[in-house]
Enzyme design. Structure first.
Site, PDB file in Angstrom:
ATOM      1  N   LEU A 152      -1.283   4.557  -4.529  1.00 37.90           N
ATOM      2  CA  LEU A 152      -2.622   4.628  -5.135  1.00 37.90           C
ATOM      3  C   LEU A 152      -3.673   4.220  -4.092  1.00 37.90           C
ATOM      4  CD1 LEU A 152      -3.731   5.240  -8.071  1.00 37.90           C
ATOM      5  CD2 LEU A 152      -4.087   2.771  -8.241  1.00 37.90           C
ATOM      6  N   GLY A 153      -3.813   5.070  -3.067  1.00 36.12           N
ATOM      7  CA  GLY A 153      -4.816   4.829  -2.030  1.00 36.12           C
ATOM      8  C   GLY A 153      -6.056   5.640  -2.336  1.00 36.12           C
ATOM      9  N   ARG A 154      -6.734   6.088  -1.273  1.00 39.05           N
ATOM     10  CA  ARG A 154      -7.967   6.873  -1.481  1.00 39.05           C
ATOM     11  C   ARG A 154      -7.682   8.120  -2.314  1.00 39.05           C
ATOM     12  NH1 ARG A 154      -8.603   5.099   4.353  1.00 39.05           N
ATOM     13  NH2 ARG A 154      -6.750   6.380   4.543  1.00 39.05           N
ATOM     14  N   ARG A 175       3.299  -0.737  -2.522  1.00 36.72           N
ATOM     15  CA  ARG A 175       3.821  -2.020  -2.064  1.00 36.72           C
ATOM     16  C   ARG A 175       3.103  -3.196  -2.725  1.00 36.72           C
ATOM     17  NH1 ARG A 175       3.052  -0.664   4.081  1.00 36.72           N
ATOM     18  NH2 ARG A 175       1.079  -0.116   3.078  1.00 36.72           N
ATOM     19  N   THR A 176       1.868  -2.936  -3.198  1.00 39.57           N
ATOM     20  CA  THR A 176       1.114  -4.035  -3.819  1.00 39.57           C
ATOM     21  C   THR A 176       0.457  -3.605  -5.134  1.00 39.57           C
ATOM     22  OG1 THR A 176      -0.701  -3.351  -2.365  1.00 39.57           O
ATOM     23  CG2 THR A 176       0.499  -5.315  -1.713  1.00 39.57           C
ATOM     24  N   ILE A 229       1.652  16.181  -2.668  1.00 37.36           N
ATOM     25  CA  ILE A 229       0.514  16.629  -1.842  1.00 37.36           C
ATOM     26  C   ILE A 229       0.420  15.755  -0.593  1.00 37.36           C
ATOM     27  CG2 ILE A 229      -0.893  17.674  -3.658  1.00 37.36           C
ATOM     28  CD1 ILE A 229      -1.491  14.100  -2.444  1.00 37.36           C
ATOM     29  N   ARG A 231       3.330  14.270   2.119  1.00 35.84           N
ATOM     30  CA  ARG A 231       4.090  14.728   3.285  1.00 35.84           C
ATOM     31  C   ARG A 231       5.470  15.184   2.821  1.00 35.84           C
ATOM     32  NH1 ARG A 231       0.239  15.379   5.941  1.00 35.84           N
ATOM     33  NH2 ARG A 231      -0.400  14.336   7.863  1.00 35.84           N
ATOM     34  N   ASP A 255       2.729  21.112  -2.103  1.00 36.19           N
ATOM     35  CA  ASP A 255       1.780  21.571  -1.076  1.00 36.19           C
ATOM     36  C   ASP A 255       2.341  21.325   0.319  1.00 36.19           C
ATOM     37  OD1 ASP A 255      -0.737  22.580  -0.133  1.00 36.19           O
ATOM     38  OD2 ASP A 255      -1.346  20.519   0.321  1.00 36.19           O
ATOM     39  N   GLU A 260       7.783  22.426   7.571  1.00 34.73           N
ATOM     40  CA  GLU A 260       6.689  23.398   7.510  1.00 34.73           C
ATOM     41  C   GLU A 260       6.550  24.178   8.814  1.00 34.73           C
ATOM     42  OE1 GLU A 260       3.947  20.478   4.780  1.00 34.73           O
ATOM     43  OE2 GLU A 260       3.043  21.377   6.525  1.00 34.73           O
ATOM     44  N   HIS A 278       0.336  24.029   2.341  1.00 37.58           N
ATOM     45  CA  HIS A 278      -0.355  22.845   2.890  1.00 37.58           C
ATOM     46  C   HIS A 278      -1.879  23.070   2.936  1.00 37.58           C
ATOM     47  CE1 HIS A 278       0.292  19.100   5.604  1.00 37.58           C
ATOM     48  NE2 HIS A 278      -0.877  19.032   4.967  1.00 37.58           N
ATOM     49  N   VAL A 279      -2.469  23.220   1.764  1.00 32.98           N
ATOM     50  CA  VAL A 279      -3.905  23.541   1.677  1.00 32.98           C
ATOM     51  C   VAL A 279      -4.748  22.362   1.186  1.00 32.98           C
ATOM     52  CG1 VAL A 279      -3.566  26.022   1.371  1.00 32.98           C
ATOM     53  CG2 VAL A 279      -3.600  24.543  -0.657  1.00 32.98           C
TER      54      VAL A 279
HETATM   55  P1  NAP Z   1      -4.359   5.668   1.952  1.00 31.86           P
HETATM   56  O1  NAP Z   1      -5.714   5.442   1.399  1.00 31.86           O
HETATM   57  O2  NAP Z   1      -3.909   4.879   3.110  1.00 31.86           O
HETATM   58  O3  NAP Z   1      -3.343   5.469   0.727  1.00 31.86           O
HETATM   59  C1  NAP Z   1      -1.977   5.411   0.884  1.00 31.86           C
HETATM   60  C2  NAP Z   1      -1.381   4.650  -0.301  1.00 31.86           C
HETATM   61  O4  NAP Z   1       0.049   4.667  -0.143  1.00 31.86           O
HETATM   62  C3  NAP Z   1      -1.825   3.220  -0.389  1.00 31.86           C
HETATM   63  O5  NAP Z   1      -2.245   2.965  -1.701  1.00 31.86           O
HETATM   64  C4  NAP Z   1      -0.585   2.383  -0.085  1.00 31.86           C
HETATM   65  O6  NAP Z   1      -0.549   1.323  -1.015  1.00 31.86           O
HETATM   66  C5  NAP Z   1       0.561   3.345  -0.343  1.00 31.86           C
HETATM   67  N1  NAP Z   1       1.658   3.110   0.600  1.00 31.86           N
HETATM   68  C6  NAP Z   1       1.587   2.934   1.939  1.00 31.86           C
HETATM   69  N2  NAP Z   1       2.798   2.745   2.454  1.00 31.86           N
HETATM   70  C7  NAP Z   1       3.653   2.789   1.427  1.00 31.86           C
HETATM   71  C8  NAP Z   1       5.054   2.642   1.309  1.00 31.86           C
HETATM   72  N3  NAP Z   1       5.810   2.383   2.400  1.00 31.86           N
HETATM   73  N4  NAP Z   1       5.619   2.763   0.090  1.00 31.86           N
HETATM   74  C9  NAP Z   1       4.856   3.002  -0.994  1.00 31.86           C
HETATM   75  N5  NAP Z   1       3.514   3.137  -0.951  1.00 31.86           N
HETATM   76  C10 NAP Z   1       2.934   3.026   0.237  1.00 31.86           C
HETATM   77  O7  NAP Z   1      -4.159   7.190   2.358  1.00 31.86           O
HETATM   78  P2  NAP Z   1      -4.874   8.479   1.733  1.00 31.86           P
HETATM   79  O8  NAP Z   1      -6.136   8.755   2.450  1.00 31.86           O
HETATM   80  O9  NAP Z   1      -4.891   8.335   0.254  1.00 31.86           O
HETATM   81  O10 NAP Z   1      -3.812   9.606   2.188  1.00 31.86           O
HETATM   82  C11 NAP Z   1      -2.482   9.565   1.714  1.00 31.86           C
HETATM   83  C12 NAP Z   1      -1.629  10.598   2.432  1.00 31.86           C
HETATM   84  O11 NAP Z   1      -1.938  11.899   1.961  1.00 31.86           O
HETATM   85  C13 NAP Z   1      -1.849  10.695   3.944  1.00 31.86           C
HETATM   86  O12 NAP Z   1      -1.110   9.724   4.654  1.00 31.86           O
HETATM   87  C14 NAP Z   1      -1.418  12.108   4.267  1.00 31.86           C
HETATM   88  O13 NAP Z   1      -0.091  12.146   4.746  1.00 31.86           O
HETATM   89  C15 NAP Z   1      -1.504  12.831   2.930  1.00 31.86           C
HETATM   90  N6  NAP Z   1      -2.471  13.955   3.003  1.00 31.86           N
HETATM   91  C16 NAP Z   1      -2.056  15.213   2.707  1.00 31.86           C
HETATM   92  C17 NAP Z   1      -2.986  16.248   2.779  1.00 31.86           C
HETATM   93  C18 NAP Z   1      -2.610  17.664   2.459  1.00 31.86           C
HETATM   94  O14 NAP Z   1      -3.209  18.573   3.035  1.00 31.86           O
HETATM   95  N7  NAP Z   1      -1.692  17.911   1.567  1.00 31.86           N
HETATM   96  C19 NAP Z   1      -4.287  16.002   3.191  1.00 31.86           C
HETATM   97  C20 NAP Z   1      -4.659  14.696   3.453  1.00 31.86           C
HETATM   98  C21 NAP Z   1      -3.750  13.668   3.355  1.00 31.86           C
HETATM   99  P3  NAP Z   1       0.203  -0.046  -0.686  1.00 31.86           P
HETATM  100  O15 NAP Z   1      -0.346  -0.497   0.634  1.00 31.86           O
HETATM  101  O16 NAP Z   1      -0.117  -0.922  -1.838  1.00 31.86           O
HETATM  102  O17 NAP Z   1       1.661   0.294  -0.635  1.00 31.86           O
END
Ligand code: NAP
Length: 315
Positions: A152-154, A175-176, A229, A231, A255, A260, A278-279
């Protein structure tokens, strides 16, 4: 143009490549016919590297760039960057967070809608003239159903906001525990067992490799749909194909994939699966904003010794 040498290790859109080439001496590693020869010739002078979110940067390449100061990732995911190596060698790593959040969340919601309401099917049904002959089978009501978010990040929060507005119930794991109005479930298996849609939104990399495997898919069960969506590496794709073939889970909306642009052919035949190339961030507006931020990180570093978006591991 300044006299700073930049290595480009991914195929970049024109709206990023042109401004980079206007301001830096760019060396196109991605398109070069003899990459080793290029690195042997310019490696000593390279001070910046630009790569894509999905690009894997081997430490052997970094070893050949002894004066590298910064890797600017055109994407938010930086699982292809060896961050421990970069920390040890004082190489900064920047990415493009926030500017793509809404687009990626939109794709997650689209995959929930497409898998739950069978919209891809429905479109084909009309085009193929089937509507003249029979009715489309009924689909699944989404309001009232539950969505479990891994990470539950951005992006995870933007997905939660959207599905909450659709009347769906939200739970999450990570994790938290966070101060949010959604239910925290401490383990991924328990979350999967509890929800109708399991949405993967955490970073890729070694820590999350194959965390969605056979056990989690079994827990998700025949009531549940997997949406990824984030990785491809996070989901054990062979286990996912087996779970879909055996009816262990209800469906999947994907996605991203492990290898890929290769997608397991077994998925092509399945009607309960929606596949996107991957869009997540693939809109004109967002890719331009990502390009501007990717270049701004380089510009700031070389002009002022500061960056806009240092990745957490290097802070
Ligand atoms: P973010 O803000 O850093 O959020 C990541 C979330 O994942 C955090 O809430 C974190 O919470 C949790 N997390 C981190 N490590 C973890 C682990 N080992 N186990 C469980 N949860 C974990 O990142 P974001 O901006 O939301 O982006 C997330 C991901 O989306 C990117 O890393 C990227 O790979 C992917 N993405 C895909 C596309 C696409 O085109 N499909 C585009 C953009 C991004 P905790 O710290 O509490 O665990």
């Amino acid at each position: 143009m300044n006299d700073i040498d930049i290595l480009i290790t991914a195929s970049l859109p024109k709206f990023l490549r042109d401004p980079l080439e206007a301001d830096y001496r760019c060396h196109d590693y991605a398109a070069h016919h003899d990459r080793d020869a290029l690195v042997a010739r310019v490696g000593q002078s390279i001070r910046g590297l630009v790569q894509g979110g999905g690009t894997v940067t081997p430490t052997a390449l970094l070893d050949a760039l002894p004066n590298l100061e910064i890797i600017s990732v055109f994407g938010v995911g930086y699982d292809g960057v060896p961050t421990s190596y970069c920390r040890e060698h004082d190489i900064l790593v920047t990415n493009t967070p926030d500017v793509l959040t809404d687009d990626v969340a939109d794709v997650a919601v689209a995959l929930i809608l497409m898998t739950g309401r069978n919209f891809v099917h429905a479109d084909r049904f009309v085009r193929d003239g089937e509507w003249m002959k029979r009715s489309l089978p009924l689909a699944t009501k989404l309001s009232g159903k539950s969505v479990g978010i891994l990470g539950l990040g951005r992006i995870g929060k933007a997905i939660a906001k959207r599905v909450d507005a659709m009347g769906m119930r939200v739970a999450y794991t990570g994790r938290t525990r966070q101060d949010v109005p959604y239910r925290y479930v401490p383990t991924l298996e328990a979350l999967a067992a509890d929800v109708d849609f399991l949405v993967v939104a955490c970073p890729g990399g070694p820590a999350t490799r194959h965390v969605v495997g056979e056990k989690v898919l079994a827990a998700l069960g025949s009531k549940g749909t997997l949406v990824n969506i984030a990785r491809g590496s996070i989901v054990d794709e062979a286990a996912l194909v087996r779970a879909l073939e055996r009816g262990t889970i209800k469906g999947a909306g994907l996605d991203v994939f492990e290898m890929e642009p290769q997608v397991p052919e077994a998925l092509f035949e399945m009607d309960n699966v929606v596949l996107l190339p991957h869009v997540g961030s693939a809109t004109h507006e967002t890719r331009k904003a990502m390009a501007d931020l990717c270049k701004a990180n380089l510009d700031r570093w070389f002009a002022e010794g500061q960056v806009l978006t240092l990745v957490p591991e290097l802070q």
